[in-house]
Design an enzyme around this catalytic site. Structure first.
Site, mmCIF file in Angstrom:
data_model
loop_
_atom_site.group_PDB
_atom_site.id
_atom_site.type_symbol
_atom_site.label_atom_id
_atom_site.label_comp_id
_atom_site.label_asym_id
_atom_site.label_seq_id
_atom_site.Cartn_x
_atom_site.Cartn_y
_atom_site.Cartn_z
ATOM 1 N N HIS A 302 0.853 -1.190 0.000
ATOM 2 C CA HIS A 302 0.000 0.000 0.000
ATOM 3 C C HIS A 302 0.881 1.229 0.000
ATOM 4 O O HIS A 302 1.936 1.224 0.632
ATOM 5 C CB HIS A 302 -0.916 0.005 1.238
ATOM 6 N N ASP A 359 -8.045 -5.288 -0.008
ATOM 7 C CA ASP A 359 -8.566 -6.100 -1.106
ATOM 8 C C ASP A 359 -8.152 -7.562 -1.036
ATOM 9 O O ASP A 359 -8.608 -8.378 -1.825
ATOM 10 C CB ASP A 359 -8.121 -5.512 -2.443
HETATM 11 N N1 ACO Z 1 4.330 -7.687 -4.733
HETATM 12 C C1 ACO Z 1 5.704 -7.678 -4.847
HETATM 13 N N2 ACO Z 1 6.465 -6.589 -4.665
HETATM 14 C C2 ACO Z 1 5.832 -5.457 -4.334
HETATM 15 C C3 ACO Z 1 4.434 -5.380 -4.176
HETATM 16 C C4 ACO Z 1 3.680 -6.552 -4.389
HETATM 17 N N3 ACO Z 1 2.340 -6.541 -4.268
HETATM 18 N N4 ACO Z 1 4.056 -4.108 -3.853
HETATM 19 C C5 ACO Z 1 5.212 -3.413 -3.804
HETATM 20 N N5 ACO Z 1 6.280 -4.214 -4.077
HETATM 21 C C6 ACO Z 1 7.696 -3.834 -4.062
HETATM 22 C C7 ACO Z 1 8.056 -2.956 -5.270
HETATM 23 O O1 ACO Z 1 8.476 -3.769 -6.355
HETATM 24 C C8 ACO Z 1 9.161 -2.110 -4.702
HETATM 25 O O2 ACO Z 1 10.319 -2.891 -4.621
HETATM 26 P P1 ACO Z 1 11.782 -2.203 -4.786
HETATM 27 O O3 ACO Z 1 11.901 -1.226 -3.668
HETATM 28 O O4 ACO Z 1 12.730 -3.348 -4.703
HETATM 29 O O5 ACO Z 1 11.757 -1.554 -6.139
HETATM 30 C C9 ACO Z 1 8.693 -1.837 -3.270
HETATM 31 O O6 ACO Z 1 7.885 -2.976 -2.925
HETATM 32 C C10 ACO Z 1 7.885 -0.552 -3.098
HETATM 33 O O7 ACO Z 1 6.752 -0.635 -3.942
HETATM 34 P P2 ACO Z 1 6.195 0.543 -4.843
HETATM 35 O O8 ACO Z 1 5.557 -0.046 -6.057
HETATM 36 O O9 ACO Z 1 7.279 1.554 -5.064
HETATM 37 O O10 ACO Z 1 5.115 1.165 -3.869
HETATM 38 P P3 ACO Z 1 3.921 2.113 -4.285
HETATM 39 O O11 ACO Z 1 3.542 2.829 -3.054
HETATM 40 O O12 ACO Z 1 4.261 2.924 -5.485
HETATM 41 O O13 ACO Z 1 2.742 1.111 -4.731
HETATM 42 C C11 ACO Z 1 0.931 -0.405 -4.630
HETATM 43 C C12 ACO Z 1 1.737 0.677 -3.899
HETATM 44 C C13 ACO Z 1 0.513 0.091 -6.022
HETATM 45 C C14 ACO Z 1 -0.332 -0.702 -3.830
HETATM 46 C C15 ACO Z 1 1.803 -1.682 -4.757
HETATM 47 O O14 ACO Z 1 2.143 -2.143 -3.474
HETATM 48 C C16 ACO Z 1 1.116 -2.779 -5.550
HETATM 49 O O15 ACO Z 1 1.206 -2.789 -6.779
HETATM 50 N N6 ACO Z 1 0.390 -3.750 -4.867
HETATM 51 C C17 ACO Z 1 -0.347 -4.770 -5.562
HETATM 52 C C18 ACO Z 1 -1.680 -4.235 -6.088
HETATM 53 C C19 ACO Z 1 -2.682 -3.952 -4.965
HETATM 54 O O16 ACO Z 1 -2.916 -4.771 -4.093
HETATM 55 N N7 ACO Z 1 -3.308 -2.771 -5.031
HETATM 56 C C20 ACO Z 1 -4.357 -2.366 -4.076
HETATM 57 C C21 ACO Z 1 -3.888 -1.270 -3.190
HETATM 58 S S1 ACO Z 1 -5.125 -0.905 -2.000
HETATM 59 C C22 ACO Z 1 -6.263 -0.036 -2.827
HETATM 60 O O17 ACO Z 1 -5.997 0.739 -3.701
HETATM 61 C C23 ACO Z 1 -7.619 -0.267 -2.510
#
Ligand code: ACO
Length: 424
Positions: A302, A359
């Site tokens: 998140h 979710d």
């Molecule tokens: N699986 C694996 N790795 C992940 C995940 C994941 N679900 N989420 C984040 N990471 C990793 C990224 O690759 C990144 O790694 P790095 O530092 O080695 O490059 C690190 O964790 C930070 O992640 P970001 O993508 O930079 O974080 P951001 O805040 O931009 O994204 C998000 C947040 C979009 C929710 C992301 O965690 C994600 O894509 N999750 C999966 C989709 C999801 O569940 N979305 C629902 C969110 S809740 C809502 O909107 C209702």
């Protein structure tokens, strides 16, 4: 000591005012920075940018706190109901009994759709994605209520916007679902209560009170989440004084993506994929960690929660209750639990503070209720409507709100002369 922040650049010091919110969060006000220093700020994904002052929702991602108008989400999920929470978000205070009754009576006035909207709904193919249907039908409502198009009539629009949209979006979703299963729509019966009426319009049968109440809790948990992608979209569109239907419809579109509300559909599809692949969730955790693989663990991570998502804790309990009540033995639940436990112990997820979000479990509940997978994100819409509308209302009441218009740092070609096609 001055409360201002100081920025030093090329030997000059610029003083920037600092704003502090009611929860002691501080922000540097850079509104005049360009005028004084020529500098703008850049912030990919608005990771560190506040776009407004808001009194709707407070959240602290480090501590796992979420409050609507000051009330903790745990108390609202336990004691309140979705209609009351919607009133609270929109009006700022919990309603008295008379206010609550009047609010629901207003929702009940919109127990049907204009015939033209019904015709539009009938034109969508039965396999259309419900998010496309909801987005375009909400937008189409603007063609049937021209009185909402006058940006000067904000007070009158505010009177009706929330009750009308809460009633009509519910009907749009249920009517379209009935079409997809080849059945006639069921009339709305608001006397059943908001969530039970929705389930009745969907399934046309005896709806268990506990099941309706679990859905109501899910809607409360989704009702607002401050300046997330879809709420910010509603505000950006609303800032141009586009009409309320256009603003909400754009919020639906922003929610659709799997990094935001679309995650609930993506989680269930991921769990199905793991099951069909033999159930080895460790293999999928390895895929999620592999930087050469675009796969992410859906329902994990998140932007703001870096400890735990308080909504996920509540949902997990609701999920167990519903599955027991409906006597559902869902193998996907076992996979979800195993996946969650394994990921929570994994260094990759621990280091990055990646926890299950709201979710992760909501889809399992929706599935148990009989809601088709491609409709999960539309269920999120139903919950998020009061939040979007409250954010929109706050924007329209903000006397100093400006049209949203970010700047950029241009990195393209500098000036060059046009060449005739024969010379290229
Ligand atoms: N699986 C694996 N790795 C992940 C995940 C994941 N679900 N989420 C984040 N990471 C990793 C990224 O690759 C990144 O790694 P790095 O530092 O080695 O490059 C690190 O964790 C930070 O992640 P970001 O993508 O930079 O974080 P951001 O805040 O931009 O994204 C998000 C947040 C979009 C929710 C992301 O965690 C994600 O894509 N999750 C999966 C989709 C999801 O569940 N979305 C629902 C969110 S809740 C809502 O909107 C209702």
């Amino acid at each position: 000591m001055s409360d201002n922040a100081k920025l030093e650049f090329k030997g000059e010091v610029y003083e920037l005012p600092v704003i502090t919110g009611s929860e002691k969060e501080s922000a540097i006000d850079i509104t005049k920075l360009r005028a004084t220093s020529g500098l703008i700020t850049i912030d990919n994904g608005f990771m560190n940018t506040g776009s407004c002052l808001s009194s709707v929702t407070f959240l602290n991602g480090e501590k796992g706190i979420l409050r609507y108008r000051g009330y903790p989400i745990e108390q609202l999920a336990d004691k309140s109901d979705f209609v009351e929470v919607s009133y609270l978000l929109y009006n700022g205070e919990l309603p008295t009994k008379a206010q609550s009754d009047a609010f629901y009576a207003d929702i009940s006035k919109f127990a049907s759709l204009p015939d033209g909207v019904k015709n539009i709904l009938n034109q969508f193919p039965a396999d259309a994605h419900p998010m496309g249907v909801v987005s375009s039908t909400v937008s189409a409502l603007s063609c049937f209520y021209p009185e909402f198009l006058n940006p000067e009539a904000t007070d009158e629009i505010k009177e009706k916007a929330i009750t009308q949209l809460m009633a009509q979006v519910k009907i749009i979703m249920a009517n379209f679902y009935r079409k997809t299963i080849g059945k006639d729509p069921v009339d709305s019966n608001p006397a059943l209560g908001y969530s039970k009426d929705f389930l009745n319009m969907m399934f046309d049968g005896e709806i268990d009170d506990e099941v309706a109440s679990a859905l109501d809790t899910l809607l409360i948990l989704h009702a607002d989440h401050e300046q997330n992608c879809s709420a910010s979209t509603v505000r950006v569109v609303g800032s141009s004084q586009a009409n309320i239907f256009a603003s909400v419809s754009s919020g639906v579109d922003a929610l659709w993506g799997q990094l935001h509300g679309g995650a609930n559909q993506a989680v269930l599809e991921m769990l199905e994929e793991i099951k069909n692949d033999g159930g080895d969730y460790e293999k999928f955790i390895a895929k999620a960690k592999d930087k050469n693989d675009p796969f992410k663990l859906m329902g994990f991570g998140h932007r703001v929660y870096k400890n735990f998502d308080p909504r996920a804790k509540i949902i997990k309990v609701a999920c167990d209750t519903i599955l027991e009540k409906l006597d559902v033995q869902d193998p996907l639940l076992e996979i979800a639990k195993g996946l969650e436990q394994a990921a929570l112990k994994d260094e990759y997820f621990v280091q990055r503070n990646l926890y299950p979000n709201v979710d992760f479990y909501s889809g399992i509940i929706y599935k148990a209720l009989g809601i088709p997978t491609n409709m999960f994100t539309a269920m999120f819409v139903l919950g998020r409507l009061p939040g979007w509308l409250s954010q929109w209302k706050e924007l329209r009441e903000d006397k100093v709100a400006k049209i949203a218009r970010p700047r950029q740092v241009y990195v393209g070609e500098t000036e060059r002369n046009y060449k005739d096609i024969s010379e290229r």
